[in-house]
Write an enzyme that holds these catalytic residues in place. Structure first.
Site, mmCIF file in Angstrom:
data_model
loop_
_atom_site.group_PDB
_atom_site.id
_atom_site.type_symbol
_atom_site.label_atom_id
_atom_site.label_comp_id
_atom_site.label_asym_id
_atom_site.label_seq_id
_atom_site.Cartn_x
_atom_site.Cartn_y
_atom_site.Cartn_z
ATOM 1 N N ASN A 64 -52.290 -10.086 -15.271
ATOM 2 C CA ASN A 64 -52.000 -8.722 -14.836
ATOM 3 C C ASN A 64 -52.651 -7.682 -15.734
ATOM 4 O O ASN A 64 -53.281 -6.729 -15.265
ATOM 5 C CB ASN A 64 -50.479 -8.478 -14.816
ATOM 6 C CG ASN A 64 -49.788 -9.149 -13.654
ATOM 7 O OD1 ASN A 64 -50.417 -9.536 -12.672
ATOM 8 N ND2 ASN A 64 -48.471 -9.290 -13.755
ATOM 9 N N VAL A 65 -52.501 -7.852 -17.045
ATOM 10 C CA VAL A 65 -53.039 -6.870 -17.989
ATOM 11 C C VAL A 65 -54.555 -6.965 -18.052
ATOM 12 O O VAL A 65 -55.249 -5.947 -18.102
ATOM 13 C CB VAL A 65 -52.402 -7.051 -19.376
ATOM 14 C CG1 VAL A 65 -53.040 -6.106 -20.395
ATOM 15 C CG2 VAL A 65 -50.898 -6.792 -19.314
ATOM 16 N N ARG A 114 -58.860 -23.636 -16.807
ATOM 17 C CA ARG A 114 -58.475 -23.769 -15.393
ATOM 18 C C ARG A 114 -58.923 -22.575 -14.547
ATOM 19 O O ARG A 114 -58.944 -22.659 -13.317
ATOM 20 C CB ARG A 114 -56.966 -23.967 -15.258
ATOM 21 C CG ARG A 114 -56.119 -22.785 -15.654
ATOM 22 C CD ARG A 114 -54.641 -23.059 -15.441
ATOM 23 N NE ARG A 114 -53.809 -21.939 -15.826
ATOM 24 C CZ ARG A 114 -53.343 -21.741 -17.040
ATOM 25 N NH1 ARG A 114 -53.631 -22.600 -18.017
ATOM 26 N NH2 ARG A 114 -52.591 -20.688 -17.331
ATOM 27 N N ARG A 139 -48.605 -7.955 -34.615
ATOM 28 C CA ARG A 139 -48.110 -6.581 -34.746
ATOM 29 C C ARG A 139 -47.497 -6.251 -36.095
ATOM 30 O O ARG A 139 -47.650 -5.138 -36.598
ATOM 31 C CB ARG A 139 -47.099 -6.291 -33.626
ATOM 32 C CG ARG A 139 -47.728 -6.205 -32.255
ATOM 33 C CD ARG A 139 -46.679 -6.064 -31.168
ATOM 34 N NE ARG A 139 -47.283 -6.126 -29.843
ATOM 35 C CZ ARG A 139 -46.614 -6.402 -28.735
ATOM 36 N NH1 ARG A 139 -45.299 -6.653 -28.797
ATOM 37 N NH2 ARG A 139 -47.226 -6.449 -27.575
ATOM 38 N N CYS A 191 -44.895 -2.687 -24.906
ATOM 39 C CA CYS A 191 -44.964 -1.680 -23.846
ATOM 40 C C CYS A 191 -43.839 -0.650 -23.936
ATOM 41 O O CYS A 191 -44.076 0.558 -23.781
ATOM 42 C CB CYS A 191 -44.948 -2.355 -22.477
ATOM 43 S SG CYS A 191 -43.643 -3.589 -22.281
ATOM 44 N N SER A 210 -42.889 -6.843 -14.009
ATOM 45 C CA SER A 210 -44.288 -7.084 -14.361
ATOM 46 C C SER A 210 -44.458 -7.278 -15.857
ATOM 47 O O SER A 210 -45.450 -7.865 -16.298
ATOM 48 C CB SER A 210 -45.180 -5.948 -13.864
ATOM 49 O OG SER A 210 -44.750 -4.704 -14.395
ATOM 50 N N GLY A 211 -43.488 -6.801 -16.650
ATOM 51 C CA GLY A 211 -43.520 -7.053 -18.082
ATOM 52 C C GLY A 211 -43.382 -8.524 -18.410
ATOM 53 O O GLY A 211 -43.701 -8.956 -19.530
ATOM 54 N N HIS A 213 -41.824 1.021 -16.408
ATOM 55 C CA HIS A 213 -40.667 0.966 -17.296
ATOM 56 C C HIS A 213 -40.039 2.354 -17.408
ATOM 57 O O HIS A 213 -40.746 3.368 -17.479
ATOM 58 C CB HIS A 213 -41.076 0.507 -18.695
ATOM 59 C CG HIS A 213 -41.408 -0.946 -18.796
ATOM 60 N ND1 HIS A 213 -41.331 -1.821 -17.742
ATOM 61 C CD2 HIS A 213 -41.828 -1.684 -19.866
ATOM 62 C CE1 HIS A 213 -41.692 -3.042 -18.158
ATOM 63 N NE2 HIS A 213 -41.990 -2.973 -19.435
#
Length: 339
Positions: free
Chosen positions: A13-14, A39, A100, A131, A161-162, A243
């Protein structure tokens, strides 16, 4: 002369959002390479409206000659390949949680602490924050400048979606199952997500908080100010993208609603929509595909001295992930990697 850019995790997605944003913002790339696991090799991903990239094997890819990698393949994969790319001279903007809190790796929201990007030379990696942290800090930065924040209490309402494609698929299938009398058991989440709320994101920690809540605490301190106290409750909600957060702020100094609104309206990355009428605020469905963090419901908190509350909403796949990474790369090439 442009740059060679690798997008790691290009089929996710990202990763797909990163490719879209690179094209939308006319990022100065002469070549863009899409990378993913074995794959996915040979699959095609869109880069803009008229360009198609064939996915290459991350494991076999030689990063020599690449200038920037935008990485979003998951923490375990990043732990291996982000340092490998950096060792080849490619600066990595890593969107996973793995790097992080490394003290030698900058954690950056460009609207908040762009100066931290200069530290990339230590390990060749720049970390993209969580996010939920990103959108909150875009809104908190102008307020902190205005009144010095002491304490933040935040409740998040985070879209599926997160949790990746699997989270979105689970919401879709469970919702469909309700209407066709075909109940689907949870696979991605701990409890059903359709028509429900789940007060758990990521694993539980020893103090009873979840790791998502912990991330918001420690990332806020690293990015904005180590003195700020943060209490977070993170909730997964049956929304596909976007969000939302309810934020309560306690300042050291008096800050009026009018002063806060003016500071937010002039802040980069913030759009204020705050009309005291039905619908005079932004909801997650309205922020999808948008770059801004939207702030609404700005009001005084009468229960504490120097307190304000507000509502903020942002597209977690864009500003919460892909856009923030691309913005970091834009500052990087503007100030540090000029050709």
């Amino acid at each position: 002369m442009g740059y060679k850019v690798a997008v790691i995790g290009a089929t996710g997605n990202v990763g797909r959002e990163i490719l879209r944003i690179l094209d939308e913002r006319n990022f100065p790339a002469d070549e863009v390479v899409a990378l993913a696991s074995a794959r996915s090799v040979g699959k095609e991903v869109s880069f803009g409206d008229d360009k198609i990239l064939k996915v290459q094997d991350l494991e076999k890819f030689d990063f020599a000659g690449c200038d920037i990698a935008l990485s979003s393949p998951g923490a375990k994969v990043s732990a291996i390949h982000s340092p490998r790319a950096a060792a080849a001279g490619c600066v990595v903007v890593d969107n996973t949680s793995h790097f992080r809190m490394d003290p030698d790796i900058p954690l950056v929201v460009p609207e908040v602490n762009p100066e931290a990007i200069a530290q990339y030379t230590k390990k060749g990696i720049i970390a993209n924050p969580n996010c939920s942290t990103i959108q909150m800090l875009v809104a908190l930065k102008p307020l902190h400048t205005l009144g010095t924040i002491k304490r933040v209490v935040v409740s998040t309402y985070q879209s599926v979606s997160g949790a990746g494609k699997e989270g979105m698929d689970e919401l879709f299938e469970q919702t469909r199952g309700v209407y066709v009398n075909d109940a689907r058991e949870p696979q991605k989440f701990a409890k059903p997500i359709a028509f429900n709320l789940i007060p758990q994101i990521d694993v539980f920690m020893d103090d009873g908080s979840t790791k998502e809540e912990w991330k918001m605490v420690v990332e806020t301190k690293k990015i904005l100010d180590p003195k700020i106290k943060v209490n977070a409750t993170c909730v997964r909600v049956p929304v596909f993208v976007g969000h939302s957060e309810s934020v309560n702020v306690e300042f050291e100094n008096s800050v009026s609603v009018e002063e806060a609104r003016a500071a937010l309206e002039s802040a980069p990355g913030v759009v204020v929509v705050d009309r005291h009428e039905p619908g005079g605020y932004i909801t997650p469905i309205e922020c999808v595909g948008e770059d801004a963090t939207y702030v609404s419901r700005i009001r005084q908190d009468p229960t504490i001295d120097n307190g304000l509350s507000f509502w903020c909403v942002s597209d977690n796949l864009r500003k919460g992930a892909a856009l923030n990474a691309v913005q970091i790369a834009e500052v990087l090439i503007r100030d540090y990697l000029k050709k």
